[in-house]
Design an enzyme around this catalytic site. Structure first.
Site, PDB file in Angstrom:
ATOM      1  NE  ARG A 250      -2.288  -0.202   3.503  1.00  0.00           N
ATOM      2  CZ  ARG A 250      -2.132   0.420   4.672  1.00  0.00           C
ATOM      3  NH1 ARG A 250      -2.712   1.579   4.885  1.00  0.00           N
ATOM      4  NH2 ARG A 250      -1.440  -0.125   5.655  1.00  0.00           N
ATOM      5  CB  SER A 251       3.429   2.483   2.248  1.00  0.00           C
ATOM      6  OG  SER A 251       2.435   2.635   3.222  1.00  0.00           O
TER       7      SER A 251
ATOM      8  NE  ARG B 193       9.990  -5.593  22.999  1.00  0.00           N
ATOM      9  CZ  ARG B 193       8.906  -4.830  22.989  1.00  0.00           C
ATOM     10  NH1 ARG B 193       7.903  -5.093  23.809  1.00  0.00           N
ATOM     11  NH2 ARG B 193       8.825  -3.807  22.185  1.00  0.00           N
TER      12      ARG B 193
ATOM     13  CB  CYS C 225       7.818   2.621  24.949  1.00  0.00           C
ATOM     14  SG  CYS C 225       6.120   2.057  25.038  1.00  0.00           S
TER      15      CYS C 225
ATOM     16  CB  SER D 168       2.036   9.013  20.312  1.00  0.00           C
ATOM     17  OG  SER D 168       2.761   9.276  21.485  1.00  0.00           O
ATOM     18  N   GLY D 169       1.655   6.073  21.927  1.00  0.00           N
ATOM     19  CA  GLY D 169       2.100   4.698  22.126  1.00  0.00           C
ATOM     20  C   GLY D 169       1.138   3.687  21.523  1.00  0.00           C
TER      21      GLY D 169
ATOM     22  CE  LYS E  55       4.412  -5.937  25.509  1.00  0.00           C
ATOM     23  NZ  LYS E  55       3.862  -4.902  24.599  1.00  0.00           N
TER      24      LYS E  55
ATOM     25  CG  HIS F 184       4.937   6.048  27.643  1.00  0.00           C
ATOM     26  ND1 HIS F 184       3.964   6.637  26.875  1.00  0.00           N
ATOM     27  CD2 HIS F 184       5.076   4.782  27.162  1.00  0.00           C
ATOM     28  CE1 HIS F 184       3.531   5.765  25.965  1.00  0.00           C
ATOM     29  NE2 HIS F 184       4.196   4.641  26.105  1.00  0.00           N
TER      30      HIS F 184
END
Lengths: 338, 338
Positions: free
Chosen positions: A40-41, A100, A131, A161-162, A215, A244
């Site tokens: 798409r991009s 992770r 984050c 925005s996270g 996490k 944050h």
């Protein structure tokens, strides 16, 4: 090494944008830059050091000749394409949670466990932590080294925005609609985020914790090489655009004072101390946006534990920068220094 | 008692407004109602059950014939005028922090320590606790009774209306200005509150805690009659208009499970359980505004303590209602029942 061939998988997202800005700003020694995204991009043009770079479709054969591949396009994409990138000889620095908790994959915060970055082994993957983990551990680790961390209790105040660019736009649209007296639309978050807080981030586990909360424990143990660590967390979304914040309550083996903590943290890499609340000096999300360091303040003796074996503190950091793109780039820089 | 003569000192503030609404709604048996405020507000008319009541200037002789005097006009006003009200024979239910830590003055949450309401003695003062204390203790106390609370760790997410009507208007004005692309004005809060969180509420003490944070410990011990309680708190202002939220981490003498906690809290007065995060059921400030009860959810075993001796939970309540006016009125209702 005179330079590296770099690929960014997920170049068109919020973190991808930050990668481009920071790679340029930090003069990452780039010989060639390949920007990868979904079909798409493909064809879209992004700027790197003032020049257009055309986005290509991410495919299995996208990694020929690539040295460092930064992945930030979701866990599924990482799982599918990291093996292809490794096959092509690239080292993958993965910003998702896909690998992770894999024992073979190092999880690295350069200020804490730089030595782990070189243990990427045959799978050639290095994972970038969550984050909120990064914001929390940057000020916690130097105190752990000195006083021996036994238990950590964290409550977070996480920027929208996270949750991605759409969620960020949703908060702003809700605010515009509110100001215009219109009805608010909820689509990308479970509840209205304007004038609200939401105590549920990521999937709920069978133990009642969310994955975001787990996490903190899983990643904290792995990054600090501290399997005996006890930790609990409550992760909450707040109507903040960027950065944050975390409220940390830390219990230590050894006694410690706020003065000692301030001294240690003032010297800690990646951390700055902002701690004079009587003069209104404490970290706030608005002032940490676009800054490299994690700011820490409100440092005080935890009065709920005996013998000065506890501290409370408040830390804030830009979760798109140090919480994501910057930390990943710093991992790449570690590899370059070898 | 066929009815009481009631005075409200501070009738024109946000809590005063709530007093009027709730006294009417709950059919408080009012024989006469006297609304008192500063000279500036004297002559103003407020509605009670659809009828105009003229605000009078608060003076030393304002309390003649008054049975219940609700004070909510700041600590200084309470200190100055409560003795006059007592002299006139009124019982003072004080919503400020002026007398809360005075050993002779009972501090009452009717669901927790109703018996204390009758110990107002010669000074005839009963203190209403801090809003964040009330939100935190309503779900904590029933668990303490059952399992023996040893230590409580609280991080708050406090609505701007807790800082007063001007601060509440400031957040809204900042949001309107932001939506209009204008520069934001900061006047009534130490920092911009729109798109931000502020980790400093009330004055900073010499131990680094704010007074708001210390209230949780001071008031928790007094209300629960639990002098051995250990507690620490971090109090944070968030861009929410109404209702405070708290993240609570509680350690107990006895083992306890989330299932037991849910069962106990489901029966606890003044508390409702909203706890199914997989179905997006958890308390949020937006949904608690104008509700009587404190809602509790995200109940889970604290995985950072041994032998199931800990619980984490999330509670939300309207700090102007149960956190202030409603609790004070409930204290008055206790006195009426005697």
């Amino acid at each position: 090494m005179s330079g590296v061939n770099v690929a960014i998988a997920g170049a068109t997202g919020a973190v991808g944008e930050e990668f481009l800005r920071l790679l340029a700003l930090r003069n990452y020694p780039i010989k060639s830059l390949r920007l990868l995204a979904s079909a798409r991009s493909a064809g879209k043009k992004l700027k790197y050091k003032g020049e257009d770079v055309v986005v290509e479709e991410l495919k299995a054969d996208s990694f020929k000749g690539i040295d460092h591949a930064f992945f930030s396009a979701g866990g599924g994409i990482s799982k599918e394409f990291a093996p292809h990138a490794a096959q092509a000889g690239a080292i993958i620095i993965d910003n998702t949670s896909a690998f992770r908790y894999d024992a073979e994959v190092p999880l690295v915060i350069p200020e804490i466990n730089p030595q782990d970055a070189f243990k990427y082994g045959e799978r050639r993957i290095i994972a970038n932590p969550n984050c909120t983990t990064i914001v929390s551990l940057l000020p916690t680790f130097p105190l752990h080294k000195q006083f021996g961390l036994k238990r950590a209790i964290m409550s977070s105040y996480q920027a929208i925005s996270g949750a991605g660019a759409q969620a960020m736009e949703e908060l702003q649209q809700q605010m515009r609609d509110w100001a215009a007296g219109k009805e608010l639309t909820v689509k990308h978050q479970p509840k209205q985020i304007a004038f609200n807080v939401i105590p549920r981030i990521d999937a709920v586990q069978d133990n009642g914790y969310t994955k975001e909360e787990m996490k903190f424990l899983w990643e904290g143990r792995k990054i600090m090489h501290h399997d005996a660590l006890r930790a609990t967390a409550t992760c909450v979304r707040v109507p903040v655009l960027r950065s944050h914040a975390v409220s940390l309550t830390l219990e230590f083996e050894k006694p410690c004072t706020p003065e000692q903590a301030r001294e240690i943290l003032a010297k800690a890499p990646g951390v700055i101390v902002q701690d004079d609340p009587k003069s209104e000096l404490y970290p706030i999300p608005l002032e940490r946006a676009m800054k490299d360091d994690i700011a820490v303040g409100r440092i005080r003796q935890d009065i709920s534990v005996d013998d000065n074996r506890g501290l409370c503190l408040w830390a804030v950091g830009d979760q798109i920068m140090k919480g994501a793109a910057l930390n990943a780039i710093q991992i790449g820089e570690l590899l370059l220094k070898k």
